[in-house]
Write an enzyme that holds these catalytic residues in place. Structure first.
Site, PDB file in Angstrom:
ATOM      1  CG  ASP A   1      48.024  93.698 -42.881  1.00 11.55           C
ATOM      2  OD1 ASP A   1      47.833  92.627 -43.502  1.00 11.55           O
ATOM      3  OD2 ASP A   1      47.710  94.805 -43.355  1.00 11.55           O
TER       4      ASP A   1
ATOM      5  CD  GLU B   1      45.031  92.680 -48.150  1.00 11.49           C
ATOM      6  OE1 GLU B   1      44.344  92.996 -49.140  1.00 11.49           O
ATOM      7  OE2 GLU B   1      44.577  92.699 -46.984  1.00 11.49           O
ATOM      8  CD  GLU B   2      43.009  94.251 -44.284  1.00 10.69           C
ATOM      9  OE1 GLU B   2      42.405  95.044 -45.040  1.00 10.69           O
ATOM     10  OE2 GLU B   2      42.624  93.094 -44.062  1.00 10.69           O
TER      11      GLU B   2
ATOM     12  CG  HIS C   1      37.379  94.377 -43.489  1.00  6.64           C
ATOM     13  ND1 HIS C   1      37.920  95.500 -44.094  1.00  6.64           N
ATOM     14  CD2 HIS C   1      38.209  93.363 -43.831  1.00  6.64           C
ATOM     15  CE1 HIS C   1      39.012  95.157 -44.752  1.00  6.64           C
ATOM     16  NE2 HIS C   1      39.201  93.855 -44.602  1.00  6.64           N
TER      17      HIS C   1
END
Length: 437
Positions: free
Chosen positions: A98, A165-166, A408
Site C-alpha cells: 500500500d 501495512e500503513e 513518509h
C-alpha cells in the site's frame, strides 16, 4: 579498470567472489530488463490501504510468470505465491503493497500524479512515500532468481504481498484468513524495508528493527461555560494540556532509562471559539515500546495520569477522561537472535563486510505490522533494512551539513537501482543458505 560483469559489485562495494559475482550480475541484468520498468510502474500507480486492487493484480501476474502458484484475495487484497521444490524448509518472504495519502513533490520523472478516494470518501493524493514499491519490486526480483536456481535449493518458498501495512491491519487480516493453515506455517520468515538514512547499496540488521505501537485517543471531558467566567465550569483545554505534559513523565520516570519507550501526542482538538469554554477536548496519541512489560507500564501510566489529572481539576467520577484504542495494536518486530547471527555471517562471508552500513544508528521507533505474522508463532524471523539514499547525501546528513527526505515525506525518493538490487541480492543470498541442498 573494472570489468563490465563486476560493475554492480563495485558500486555496492562487494568482494570479488565468483558465485556472488554471477548472482549480482544476473540481478543487474534483470533490473535493466524487467525490474526498473516494474518499479516505475508501481511508483507511478500507487493505491491506498485495502484498495491495492491493481497493484495486487500486477504483483500476482509477475509472480505467476516466474512459475509460482498464486492465490489472490487473501486477507482482502493480499496475495500468496508458492514455489515448491521438493522436501525441505518452508520460508516466507513478505512485501507490503500500500501507499500513503501524500502528494508527491520529488523530482522523479515517474512521480505519482494519482488521486483517489480514501475509505471515508475523501479525494486525496497518493504516493509511495514509504518505499513499498521498492519492496514489491525486490520481491519479484527475488522470485526471478530463486526460480532460475532451483538446482541450488530445496523446500517451499512462500512470497507474500501484504495489504494495508500503513493502517496496521493487513497482516492481521491475512492471519485471520488462515494464511498458515492454508499454505503451511513457515520454518523461517524474512522481510525488508528501505530506509532513507541508510546508504543505498548497504543493509543493516538489528535485534529490534521496529517497535510496537498502540494508536489511542483520550477524550477529556469538561464543563462548558463562558470564556469570561471560567470559574463556572471546568476547562477541558487546560486539563488536556496538563495531561499532555504529564504524560512525558510516564516515559522519563516510570520506565528504565535504557528501555525503549515513547508517548507522542500528535493531535489536540478542542473548542469552537475564543470566548467559549467547551465541554470536551480530544487527544490522539501513539504509544511505542519494545517489550510487553514496558507496554503494560505505559498503558497503565496513561490511564493513571489522565484520570488523576482530571480528578485534581475537580471533575466528578462520571466525567473522567475516556481512553481507548483507535486501531489494532502492533507488537514489536523482534529478530530471532540465532537466525540474525546466522544471516549476518552469511552476508558477511558472501557479500563482504562492506554490505553493512556501519555508520547507521537506529534512532526512531517506527511500528510495522509484519510482527503479526510472527508474534507468538514461534517462527524464527529476520527483518533487515536496505539503504535508499545516495552515499554522499547520507554522509552530508550525518556530518550535519544536509538533511534527508525521510520515509513518509513528499520528497522521499528511493535510489531504486542500488536499493532494489541490494534487496534482491541480500534476500536471495539468505534464502539460498536457509534452503540449501
Amino acid at each position: 579498470m573494472i570489468k563490465p560483469g563486476l560493475a554492480l559489485l563495485a558500486c555496492l562495494a562487494l568482494p570479488a567472489i565468483a558465485t556472488e559475482n554471477q548472482l549480482a550480475s544476473a540481478i543487474a541484468r534483470d533490473y535493466k530488463a524487467t525490474l526498473e520498468p516494474l518499479f516505475k510502474h508501481f511508483h507511478a500507480n500507487p493505491e491506498l490501504s485495502y484498495m491495492e486492487v491493481q497493484t495486487a493484480a500486477r504483483l500476482a501476474r509477475e509472480l505467476r510468470a516466474s512459475g509460482f502458484e498464486v492465490t489472490e484475495g487473501v486477507g482482502k487484497t493480499g496475495i500468496v505465491a508458492i514455489l515448491r521444490n521438493g522436501p525441505g524448509p518452508t520460508v516466507m518472504v513478505r512485501a507490503d503493497m500500500d501507499a500513503l495519502p501524500v502528494e508527491e513533490r520529488s523530482d522523479a520523472p515517474h512521480a505519482s500524479k494519482v488521486k483517489m478516494k480514501d475509505m471515508s470518501g475523501t479525494m486525496v493524493p497518493v504516493m509511495h512515500a514509504c518505499g513499498h514499491d521498492a519492496h514489491m519490486t525486490s520481491l519479484v526480483g527475488t522470485a526471478h532468481q530463486m526460480a532460475a536456481r532451483k538446482g541450488e535449493w530445496k523446500g517451499t518458498l512462500m512470497l507474500v504481498g501484504q495489504p494495508a501495512e500503513e493502517r496496521t491491519g493487513g497482516a492481521l487480516d491475512m492471519m485471520a484468513d488462515g494464511i498458515f493453515k492454508r499454505f503451511g506455517k513457515p520454518d523461517y520468515a524474512m522481510s525488508l524495508h528501505v530506509i532513507a538514512d541508510v546508504e543505498a547499496g548497504k543493509i543493516d540488521v538489528s535485534e529490534a528493527p521496529f517497535s510496537g505501537a498502540d494508536l489511542m485517543e483520550i477524550v477529556v471531558h469538561g464543563i462548558g461555560t463562558h470564556g469570561a467566567s471560567p470559574h463556572m465550569g471546568k476547562d477541558p483545554v487546560v486539563i488536556a494540556s496538563q495531561i499532555v505534559l504529564a504524560l512525558q513523565t510516564v516515559v522519563t520516570r516510570d520506565i528504565a532509562p535504557r528501555e525503549a519507550a515513547l508517548i507522542t501526542v500528535g493531535s489536540f482538538h478542542a473548542g469552537s471559539k475564543g470566548n467559549v469554554i467547551g465541554d470536551s477536548a480530544r487527544l490522539e496519541l501513539t504509544v511505542r515500546s519494545e517489550s510487553d512489560d514496558t507496554r503494560a507500564k505505559l498503558l497503565a501510566g496513561i490511564k493513571r495520569v489522565a484520570e488523576n489529572t482530571a480528578r485534581a481539576a475537580g471533575m466528578p467520577e462520571d466525567k473522567l477522561p475516556e481512553i481507548r484504542h483507535t486501531d489494532r495494536p502492533v507488537p514489536p518486530t523482534l529478530n530471532d537472535n540465532a537466525l540474525m547471527q546466522r544471516l549476518r555471517g552469511v552476508w558477511s562471508a558472501k557479500l563482504g563486510e562492506g554490505i553493512f552500513d556501519k555508520g547507521y544508528q537506529r534512532g526512531g521507533m517506527v511500528g510495522e505490522d509484519y510482527a503479526h505474522f510472527i508474534y507468538g508463532q514461534g517462527i524464527p524471523s529476520v527483518y533487515f533494512v536496505v539503504g535508499a539514499t545516495p552515499a554522499e547525501q547520507v554522509a552530508a546528513a550525518r556530518a550535519g551539513k544536509g538533511t534527508l527526505a525521510y520515509n513518509h515525506s513528499p520528497l522521499f525518493k528511493v535510489e531504486a537501482e542500488k536499493a532494489i538490487q541490494t534487496g534482491v541480492l541480500a534476500t536471495t543470498t539468505a534464502l539460498l543458505d536457509l534452503m540449501k541442498k
